[in-house]
Scaffold this motif. Structure first.
Motif, mmCIF file in Angstrom:
data_model
loop_
_atom_site.group_PDB
_atom_site.id
_atom_site.type_symbol
_atom_site.label_atom_id
_atom_site.label_comp_id
_atom_site.label_asym_id
_atom_site.label_seq_id
_atom_site.Cartn_x
_atom_site.Cartn_y
_atom_site.Cartn_z
ATOM 1 N N ASP A 1 -26.728 -59.039 -22.406
ATOM 2 C CA ASP A 1 -27.376 -60.587 -21.703
ATOM 3 C C ASP A 1 -26.981 -61.634 -22.629
ATOM 4 N N PRO A 2 -26.742 -62.271 -21.244
ATOM 5 C CA PRO A 2 -25.990 -63.503 -21.164
ATOM 6 C C PRO A 2 -26.651 -64.596 -22.146
ATOM 7 N N SER A 3 -28.094 -65.100 -22.193
ATOM 8 C CA SER A 3 -28.619 -65.902 -22.685
ATOM 9 C C SER A 3 -28.576 -65.936 -24.341
ATOM 10 N N GLN A 4 -28.495 -64.227 -25.099
ATOM 11 C CA GLN A 4 -28.305 -63.742 -25.872
ATOM 12 C C GLN A 4 -27.341 -64.086 -26.722
ATOM 13 N N ARG A 5 -26.033 -64.201 -25.612
ATOM 14 C CA ARG A 5 -25.001 -64.160 -26.539
ATOM 15 C C ARG A 5 -24.530 -65.815 -26.303
ATOM 16 N N SER A 6 -25.344 -66.708 -25.751
ATOM 17 C CA SER A 6 -25.252 -67.503 -25.529
ATOM 18 C C SER A 6 -26.045 -68.619 -27.036
ATOM 19 N N ASN A 7 -26.731 -67.535 -27.262
ATOM 20 C CA ASN A 7 -27.386 -67.910 -27.901
ATOM 21 C C ASN A 7 -26.595 -67.526 -29.305
ATOM 22 N N PHE B 1 -23.402 -67.516 -29.622
ATOM 23 C CA PHE B 1 -22.198 -68.361 -30.237
ATOM 24 C C PHE B 1 -22.600 -69.876 -30.495
ATOM 25 N N LEU B 2 -23.849 -70.609 -30.082
ATOM 26 C CA LEU B 2 -24.501 -71.226 -31.116
ATOM 27 C C LEU B 2 -24.667 -71.251 -32.293
ATOM 28 N N THR B 3 -25.161 -70.254 -32.960
ATOM 29 C CA THR B 3 -25.393 -69.973 -34.120
ATOM 30 C C THR B 3 -24.032 -69.638 -34.421
ATOM 31 N N LEU B 4 -23.243 -69.727 -34.020
ATOM 32 C CA LEU B 4 -21.721 -68.620 -34.744
ATOM 33 C C LEU B 4 -21.043 -70.453 -35.236
ATOM 34 N N ALA B 5 -21.199 -70.733 -33.956
ATOM 35 C CA ALA B 5 -20.433 -72.576 -34.330
ATOM 36 C C ALA B 5 -21.828 -73.182 -35.374
ATOM 37 N N GLY B 6 -22.731 -73.243 -35.907
ATOM 38 C CA GLY B 6 -23.441 -74.023 -36.480
ATOM 39 C C GLY B 6 -23.206 -73.229 -37.487
ATOM 40 N N GLY B 7 -23.168 -72.401 -37.910
ATOM 41 C CA GLY B 7 -22.287 -71.356 -39.002
ATOM 42 C C GLY B 7 -21.482 -72.291 -39.900
ATOM 43 N N ILE B 8 -20.549 -72.308 -39.036
ATOM 44 C CA ILE B 8 -18.541 -72.658 -39.485
ATOM 45 C C ILE B 8 -19.224 -74.465 -39.464
ATOM 46 N N VAL B 9 -19.765 -74.768 -38.987
ATOM 47 C CA VAL B 9 -20.039 -76.378 -39.407
ATOM 48 C C VAL B 9 -20.764 -76.523 -40.599
ATOM 49 N N ILE B 10 -21.838 -75.777 -40.882
ATOM 50 C CA ILE B 10 -22.592 -75.990 -42.236
ATOM 51 C C ILE B 10 -21.745 -74.710 -43.138
ATOM 52 N N THR B 11 -21.114 -74.179 -42.961
ATOM 53 C CA THR B 11 -20.217 -74.302 -43.824
ATOM 54 C C THR B 11 -18.743 -74.735 -44.823
ATOM 55 N N PHE B 12 -18.663 -75.156 -43.530
ATOM 56 C CA PHE B 12 -17.497 -75.825 -44.080
ATOM 57 C C PHE B 12 -17.809 -77.680 -44.065
ATOM 58 N N ALA B 13 -19.314 -77.780 -44.123
ATOM 59 C CA ALA B 13 -19.698 -79.429 -43.918
ATOM 60 C C ALA B 13 -18.745 -80.617 -45.154
ATOM 61 N N LYS B 14 -18.601 -79.979 -46.584
ATOM 62 C CA LYS B 14 -18.246 -80.917 -47.301
ATOM 63 C C LYS B 14 -17.156 -81.460 -47.178
ATOM 64 N N GLU B 15 -16.182 -80.543 -46.393
ATOM 65 C CA GLU B 15 -14.304 -80.682 -45.368
ATOM 66 C C GLU B 15 -14.284 -82.057 -44.631
ATOM 67 N N ILE B 16 -15.906 -81.305 -44.331
ATOM 68 C CA ILE B 16 -15.891 -82.208 -42.442
ATOM 69 C C ILE B 16 -16.147 -83.634 -42.901
ATOM 70 N N LEU B 17 -16.907 -83.839 -43.880
ATOM 71 C CA LEU B 17 -17.178 -84.677 -44.699
ATOM 72 C C LEU B 17 -16.445 -86.000 -44.961
ATOM 73 N N THR B 18 -15.345 -84.778 -45.836
ATOM 74 C CA THR B 18 -13.973 -85.792 -46.567
ATOM 75 C C THR B 18 -12.702 -86.272 -45.628
ATOM 76 N N LEU B 19 -13.279 -85.106 -44.459
ATOM 77 C CA LEU B 19 -11.771 -85.670 -43.722
ATOM 78 C C LEU B 19 -12.642 -86.829 -43.052
ATOM 79 N N ILE B 20 -14.559 -87.152 -42.014
ATOM 80 C CA ILE B 20 -14.192 -88.109 -41.886
ATOM 81 C C ILE B 20 -14.396 -89.450 -42.654
ATOM 82 N N THR B 21 -14.650 -89.319 -43.809
ATOM 83 C CA THR B 21 -14.937 -90.192 -44.744
ATOM 84 C C THR B 21 -13.710 -90.984 -45.535
ATOM 85 N N GLY B 22 -12.612 -90.111 -45.662
ATOM 86 C CA GLY B 22 -10.839 -89.638 -45.811
ATOM 87 C C GLY B 22 -10.931 -90.080 -47.190
#
Length: 118
Positions: free
Chosen positions: A89-95, A97-118
């Motif tokens: 099911d391609p629509s379920q596959r895209s959902n 992958f989007l959930t997977l990417a969102g989970g990665i971003v949320i999991t590493f939110a603190k590290e991403i914020l420290t990289l952005i702010t310096g």
């Protein structure tokens, strides 16, 4: 044909308790409840000497909760991608992958914020 005989007459009787026993039981119940209240409500609060330490501890706690939510989303995204590969099911596959990417971003939110702010 009856297999089990039901007792149609159900009588309840009070257990005999004298006045002294009632008074002692009430006293015991009140003391147990009082001790439970004292043990449950008394809590020592240790204040940190540095307010910046308190803010950092709170920040670590909040980012820990955010990381837990991100890991849950990451796991759910993996499950969705696996199910979409099984059902083709391609629509379920895209959902997934989007959930997977969102989970990665949320999991590493603190590290991403420290990289952005310096």
């Amino acid at each position: 044909m009856r297999i089990f005989k039901k007792n149609e007459k159900k009588e309840t009787t009070k257990l005999p308790m004298t006045g002294k026993v009632k008074k002692g039981f009430r006293f015991y119940c009140v003391m147990v409840m009082a001790m439970a209240m004292v043990a449950g409500t008394s809590m020592t609060a240790f204040a940190a000497s540095d307010p910046l330490t308190v803010v950092n501890n709170l920040s670590d706690f909040i980012f820990g909760l955010i990381r837990a939510v991100g890991l849950i989303l990451l796991g759910w995204g993996i499950v969705q991608v696996g199910l979409s590969l099984q059902s083709h099911d391609p629509s379920q596959r895209s959902n997934g992958f989007l959930t997977l990417a969102g989970g990665i971003v949320i999991t590493f939110a603190k590290e991403i914020l420290t990289l952005i702010t310096g």
